[in-house]
Design a protein around this motif. Structure first.
Motif, PDB file in Angstrom:
ATOM      1  N   ILE B 180     -34.229  41.375  20.354  1.00 31.06           N
ATOM      2  CA  ILE B 180     -35.047  40.885  21.267  1.00 31.06           C
ATOM      3  C   ILE B 180     -34.792  39.346  21.418  1.00 31.06           C
ATOM      4  CG2 ILE B 180     -37.789  40.000  21.667  1.00 31.06           C
ATOM      5  CD1 ILE B 180     -38.339  42.954  20.323  1.00 31.06           C
ATOM      6  N   VAL B 181     -34.611  38.478  20.565  1.00 28.20           N
ATOM      7  CA  VAL B 181     -34.025  37.096  20.783  1.00 28.20           C
ATOM      8  C   VAL B 181     -32.771  37.098  21.725  1.00 28.20           C
ATOM      9  CG1 VAL B 181     -33.302  35.066  19.400  1.00 28.20           C
ATOM     10  CG2 VAL B 181     -35.077  36.192  18.570  1.00 28.20           C
ATOM     11  N   ARG B 182     -32.033  37.914  21.275  1.00 33.18           N
ATOM     12  CA  ARG B 182     -30.629  37.910  22.191  1.00 33.18           C
ATOM     13  C   ARG B 182     -31.078  37.926  23.741  1.00 33.18           C
ATOM     14  NH1 ARG B 182     -28.255  40.985  18.065  1.00 33.18           N
ATOM     15  NH2 ARG B 182     -27.247  39.923  16.646  1.00 33.18           N
ATOM     16  N   GLU B 183     -31.987  39.123  23.840  1.00 26.63           N
ATOM     17  CA  GLU B 183     -32.387  39.422  25.122  1.00 26.63           C
ATOM     18  C   GLU B 183     -33.016  38.277  25.846  1.00 26.63           C
ATOM     19  OE1 GLU B 183     -34.077  43.293  25.301  1.00 26.63           O
ATOM     20  OE2 GLU B 183     -32.806  44.275  24.227  1.00 26.63           O
ATOM     21  N   LEU B 184     -34.058  37.858  24.975  1.00 26.78           N
ATOM     22  CA  LEU B 184     -34.653  36.601  25.865  1.00 26.78           C
ATOM     23  C   LEU B 184     -33.818  35.607  26.229  1.00 26.78           C
ATOM     24  CD1 LEU B 184     -37.857  36.489  23.490  1.00 26.78           C
ATOM     25  CD2 LEU B 184     -37.918  36.859  25.823  1.00 26.78           C
ATOM     26  N   ASN B 185     -33.025  35.284  25.460  1.00 26.81           N
ATOM     27  CA  ASN B 185     -32.024  34.316  25.589  1.00 26.81           C
ATOM     28  C   ASN B 185     -30.942  34.571  26.725  1.00 26.81           C
ATOM     29  OD1 ASN B 185     -28.857  32.979  24.390  1.00 26.81           O
ATOM     30  ND2 ASN B 185     -30.795  31.650  24.538  1.00 26.81           N
ATOM     31  N   ALA B 186     -30.604  35.735  26.759  1.00 29.94           N
ATOM     32  CA  ALA B 186     -29.773  36.083  27.834  1.00 29.94           C
ATOM     33  C   ALA B 186     -30.314  35.888  29.093  1.00 29.94           C
ATOM     34  CB  ALA B 186     -29.371  37.806  27.646  1.00 29.94           C
ATOM     35  N   ARG B 187     -31.826  35.919  28.983  1.00 29.33           N
ATOM     36  CA  ARG B 187     -32.461  35.631  30.331  1.00 29.33           C
ATOM     37  C   ARG B 187     -33.037  34.385  30.593  1.00 29.33           C
ATOM     38  NH1 ARG B 187     -35.647  41.163  28.864  1.00 29.33           N
ATOM     39  NH2 ARG B 187     -34.419  42.699  30.405  1.00 29.33           N
ATOM     40  N   GLY B 188     -32.569  33.515  29.758  1.00 26.51           N
ATOM     41  CA  GLY B 188     -32.608  32.000  30.101  1.00 26.51           C
ATOM     42  C   GLY B 188     -33.626  31.386  29.205  1.00 26.51           C
ATOM     43  N   THR B 189     -34.231  31.957  28.203  1.00 29.32           N
ATOM     44  CA  THR B 189     -35.130  31.309  27.038  1.00 29.32           C
ATOM     45  C   THR B 189     -34.323  30.622  26.262  1.00 29.32           C
ATOM     46  OG1 THR B 189     -36.447  33.239  27.332  1.00 29.32           O
ATOM     47  CG2 THR B 189     -37.147  31.685  25.744  1.00 29.32           C
ATOM     48  N   THR B 190     -34.574  29.480  26.004  1.00 29.52           N
ATOM     49  CA  THR B 190     -33.945  28.459  24.946  1.00 29.52           C
ATOM     50  C   THR B 190     -34.926  29.069  23.441  1.00 29.52           C
ATOM     51  OG1 THR B 190     -34.030  26.726  26.463  1.00 29.52           O
ATOM     52  CG2 THR B 190     -33.655  26.161  24.073  1.00 29.52           C
ATOM     53  N   VAL B 191     -34.113  29.134  22.717  1.00 25.20           N
ATOM     54  CA  VAL B 191     -34.782  29.426  21.357  1.00 25.20           C
ATOM     55  C   VAL B 191     -34.517  28.755  20.226  1.00 25.20           C
ATOM     56  CG1 VAL B 191     -34.680  31.522  19.746  1.00 25.20           C
ATOM     57  CG2 VAL B 191     -34.589  32.113  22.265  1.00 25.20           C
ATOM     58  N   PHE B 192     -35.440  28.304  19.566  1.00 29.03           N
ATOM     59  CA  PHE B 192     -35.098  27.230  18.202  1.00 29.03           C
ATOM     60  C   PHE B 192     -35.868  28.357  17.099  1.00 29.03           C
ATOM     61  CE2 PHE B 192     -36.699  24.350  14.975  1.00 29.03           C
ATOM     62  CZ  PHE B 192     -35.924  23.676  14.975  1.00 29.03           C
ATOM     63  N   LEU B 193     -35.136  28.607  15.949  1.00 30.65           N
ATOM     64  CA  LEU B 193     -35.418  29.537  15.140  1.00 30.65           C
ATOM     65  C   LEU B 193     -35.121  28.693  13.766  1.00 30.65           C
ATOM     66  CD1 LEU B 193     -33.185  31.702  13.775  1.00 30.65           C
ATOM     67  CD2 LEU B 193     -33.275  32.640  16.046  1.00 30.65           C
ATOM     68  N   THR B 194     -35.929  29.170  12.842  1.00 33.38           N
ATOM     69  CA  THR B 194     -35.812  28.563  11.558  1.00 33.38           C
ATOM     70  C   THR B 194     -35.518  29.902  10.670  1.00 33.38           C
ATOM     71  OG1 THR B 194     -37.873  29.009  10.505  1.00 33.38           O
ATOM     72  CG2 THR B 194     -37.692  26.852  11.724  1.00 33.38           C
ATOM     73  N   THR B 195     -34.812  29.648   9.696  1.00 35.25           N
ATOM     74  CA  THR B 195     -34.236  30.692   8.862  1.00 35.25           C
ATOM     75  C   THR B 195     -33.695  30.361   7.457  1.00 35.25           C
ATOM     76  OG1 THR B 195     -33.151  33.101   8.568  1.00 35.25           O
ATOM     77  CG2 THR B 195     -32.195  31.077   9.907  1.00 35.25           C
ATOM     78  N   HIS B 196     -33.901  31.308   6.573  1.00 32.93           N
ATOM     79  CA  HIS B 196     -33.279  30.618   5.287  1.00 32.93           C
ATOM     80  C   HIS B 196     -32.026  31.792   5.201  1.00 32.93           C
ATOM     81  CE1 HIS B 196     -36.717  32.742   3.238  1.00 32.93           C
ATOM     82  NE2 HIS B 196     -35.727  33.675   3.225  1.00 32.93           N
ATOM     83  N   GLN B 197     -32.033  32.762   6.151  1.00 31.92           N
ATOM     84  CA  GLN B 197     -31.086  33.875   5.961  1.00 31.92           C
ATOM     85  C   GLN B 197     -29.691  33.305   6.973  1.00 31.92           C
ATOM     86  OE1 GLN B 197     -34.046  36.620   6.940  1.00 31.92           O
ATOM     87  NE2 GLN B 197     -32.888  38.067   5.790  1.00 31.92           N
ATOM     88  N   ILE B 198     -28.617  33.261   6.105  1.00 31.93           N
ATOM     89  CA  ILE B 198     -27.625  32.533   6.608  1.00 31.93           C
ATOM     90  C   ILE B 198     -26.849  33.515   7.880  1.00 31.93           C
ATOM     91  CG2 ILE B 198     -25.094  31.704   6.298  1.00 31.93           C
ATOM     92  CD1 ILE B 198     -26.662  31.491   3.203  1.00 31.93           C
TER      93      ILE B 198
END
Ligand SMILES: Nc1ncnc2c1ncn2[C@@H]1O[C@H](COP(=O)(O)OP(=O)(O)OP(=O)(O)O)[C@@H](O)[C@H]1O
Ligand SMILES: [Mg+2]
Lengths: 267, 338
Positions: B180-198
């Motif tokens: 879903i994150v990829r799709e949103l981004n493909a449609r133009g959404t800028t995504v800022f995500l935090t993670t501790h999973q490399i």
């Protein structure tokens, strides 16, 4: 659903006029109020402090005192609007902070004052709803005559709003446990009953107690209900009608300050 | 890139809690349309940073500009651009998924005629449509997280903040969310995500900021970060068997700087993988074992991460004694004496 791709690469937000903004904020405040009523009306602290407490107070301090029916009704209306309306804030705000749904409201495009107003409407709604119990009972079962129905409407609305805002002020004290706000707020509200003409009528008070009573928000509600129900108030309905909205503003401003403090402290 | 193309611009962000500093002078900028990862161990200051970026927390000092609006002076305008999915799913458990979405739609000023359609589509996308009228307190953790993401998307924000969106979820739910994150981004959404999973950062992000103990250690694309560590190369080998003395033998092979056991495989760090491979086959012959698999490995983002966050990786660990090798620690000293 994401047809506006091109537009959203360069975020652009429309300019909105003050009137448009105001209408939007009113809608958001109402949405918050309706959501809160649905989510919190049956939570145990709400039932305990908001619904049962005022009646408990009334019966434990009124039984066997031979009060007139009008005086009893005015007292019950003051008690219910005061306790019920001011119970919502100290329940809802800490609960929302604890499960972090409050953040949802804070990141939304809505001003904090609208959020707090919306939350005040919740207490107002509960206060009015519970006040209907003695009012309808008094009118139908005891045949009480209301001296000034219009003034009664103003008193119900004015005191519910002001005390709901008082609840918001309590609830805005940075703490995440409803219990740690609920109890102290009850301890603060309880003594007010003795200096506000609720248990001891204003005109029977010692001079020092009467002087103190001006500092209690509840005094102005009790006096206004006395005017409205029996036509026998003490300090002037005009004064009461000015002070109650002023208290609403004062409590909300205080709550705003406390939230600013929270944002700085990080809860 | 001119600065006005950055939709998130954080400058010298500092946040103290009492005397403790949670974020110390963090600066970065995220361009429109980017997926930007904020990678750091527990307690590094990721959530604190997100809360400052989304107007929830006042920075002790520093400045945040979102879509050209300084959040300190124009928080309302900034908030109109953002959606936030916090660390814990903050949904109203007393309400159904549908009512949660309807409330969000009103709160985020989605026009009345669009609400139903968007909510329905989001519920379908997130696999919640069938249970949309059930109270959310009966939902599983994954369902709650998905609902909380759906609620953050109902107003189609230009910038989406996700604080550890997949932590604690099973593989399938995590995959769905990444998709879903990829799709949103493909449609133009800028995504800022935090993670501790490399691996998550590696797969999803255009650029990664590595934050460690309140400071930024690096900001770059995952591939470029890996390139900074060409010194960490390795050969990974699995034998059909082996005894307790395997490690010490591998360790003595020429060119091997460190040995680590990963499941049934041995990872041998060396500056020259091709030279090491024939030696491994020789060894297998001597021990009458088969080589089950053999791979060469470049540096992983994990290696970069571990080095930047001050933990030992590969050769440096080997050079300093026991290091990070996982296998046979109790018996290793004895084996070496044999
Ligand atoms: N409200 C607060 N009051 C006091 N200290 C806090 C507060 N919030 C965070 N901290 C401290 O700030 C530091 C950073 O916390 P933060 O939650 O930002 O870390 P994180 O990177 O999100 O960690 P995690 O991966 O565990 O979510 C921690 O040492 C934490 O104890
Ligand atoms: Mg965190």
């Amino acid at each position: 659903m994401y047809e506006t791709t091109a537009a959203r690469r360069q975020p652009e937000i429309g300019v909105e006029g003050p009137l448009e903004r105001l209408r939007a904020e009113a809608g958001q405040a109402l949405a918050i109020a309706i959501k809160d009523v649905r989510v919190y009306y049956l939570t145990p602290p709400m039932v305990m402090f908001g619904l049962l407490m005022p009646f408990f107070m009334f019966f434990s301090f009124s039984v066997g005192r031979g009060m007139g029916q009008e005086a009893s009704l005015a007292r019950l209306l003051a008690l219910t609007t005061f306790f019920t309306a001011s119970s919502a804030g100290p329940v809802i705000l800490p609960m929302e902070r604890r499960v972090r749904t409050f953040d949802r409201l804070l990141v939304a495009p809505v001003s904090l004052i609208s959020v707090l107003l919306g939350k005040s409407l919740v207490g107002t709604f509960f206060g009015l709803a519970v006040a209907m119990v003695p009012l309808v009972g008094g009118l139908l079962a005891f045949g009480v005559r209301i001296a000034d129905p219009l003034l009664l409407a103003a008193a119900l609305l004015g005191s519910s709003l002001a005390f709901a805002a008082l609840g918001i002020l309590f609830g805005s004290v940075p703490a995440q446990n409803p219990g740690s706000i609920m109890m102290p707020s009850t301890l603060v509200r309880w003594p007010l009953l003795f200096i506000s003409g609720v248990f001891i009528p204003l005109r029977e008070m010692d001079p020092w107690a009467r002087a103190l009573s001006y500092a209690s928000p509840l005094t102005y509600a009790q006096d206004l209900f006395d005017y409205a129900v029996s036509g026998a108030g003490v300090q002037g309905a005009g004064l009461d009608l000015v002070v109650l909205p002023a208290l609403l503003a004062l409590f909300l401003l205080g709550a705003l300050k406390l939230h600013g403090l929270s944002r700085r402290m990080g809860y | 890139m001119p600065p006005d193309e950055f939709v998130i611009d954080a400058r010298e962000l500092v946040r103290d809690f009492g005397k403790a500093r949670a974020v110390d002078g963090v600066s970065f900028a995220v361009a429109a349309g980017e997926v930007f990862g904020f990678l750091g161990p527990n307690g590094a200051g990721k959530t604190t940073t997100v809360r400052m970026l989304t107007t929830l927390l006042e920075p002790t000092s520093g400045r945040v500009v979102i879509g050209g609006f300084d959040v300190d002076h124009q928080p309302y305008q900034a908030r109109r651009l953002i959606g936030l999915v916090p660390e814990e799913a903050n949904i109203y458990t007393e309400l159904s998924a549908w009512d949660n979405l309807m409330f969000s739609a009103r709160l985020y000023r989605v026009p009345g005629d669009l609400r139903d359609g968007r909510a329905t589509e989001l519920l379908r996308t997130f696999g919640l449509h069938e249970k949309r009228h059930i109270k959310a307190q009966l939902y599983s953790k994954g369902m709650r997280r998905r609902l909380s993401i759906a609620m953050a998307l109902i107003h189609e924000p230009a910038i989406l903040f996700l604080d550890e969106p997949t932590s604690g979820l099973d593989v399938q739910s995590a995959l769905a969310i990444k998709q879903i994150v990829r799709e949103l981004n493909a449609r133009g959404t800028t995504v800022f995500l935090t993670t501790h999973q490399i691996e998550e950062a590696n797969q999803l992000c255009d650029r990664v900021a590595i934050i460690n103990a309140d400071r930024l250690a690096a900001v770059d694309s995952p591939e470029r970060l890996k390139q900074t560590m060409t010194s960490v190369q390795a050969v990974e080998v699995a034998f059909s068997g082996g005894g307790p003395r395997m490690e010490s033998v591998l360790r003595r092979l020429p060119g091997v700087t460190d040995v680590a056991k990963h499941g049934d495989k041995w990872r041998l760090y060396t500056p020259d993988p091709p030279a090491l491979m024939p030696l491994l086959f020789d060894l297998a012959g001597q021990w009458e074992l088969q080589v089950v698999s053999l791979n060469t490995l470049g540096p992983s983002l994990e290696d970069v991460f571990l080095r930047l966050t001050g933990q030992k990786v590969g050769p440096s660990a080997g050079g300093n004694g026991p290091g990070t090798t996982g296998a046979g620690k109790p018996g290793r000293g004895e084996l070496r004496d044999v």
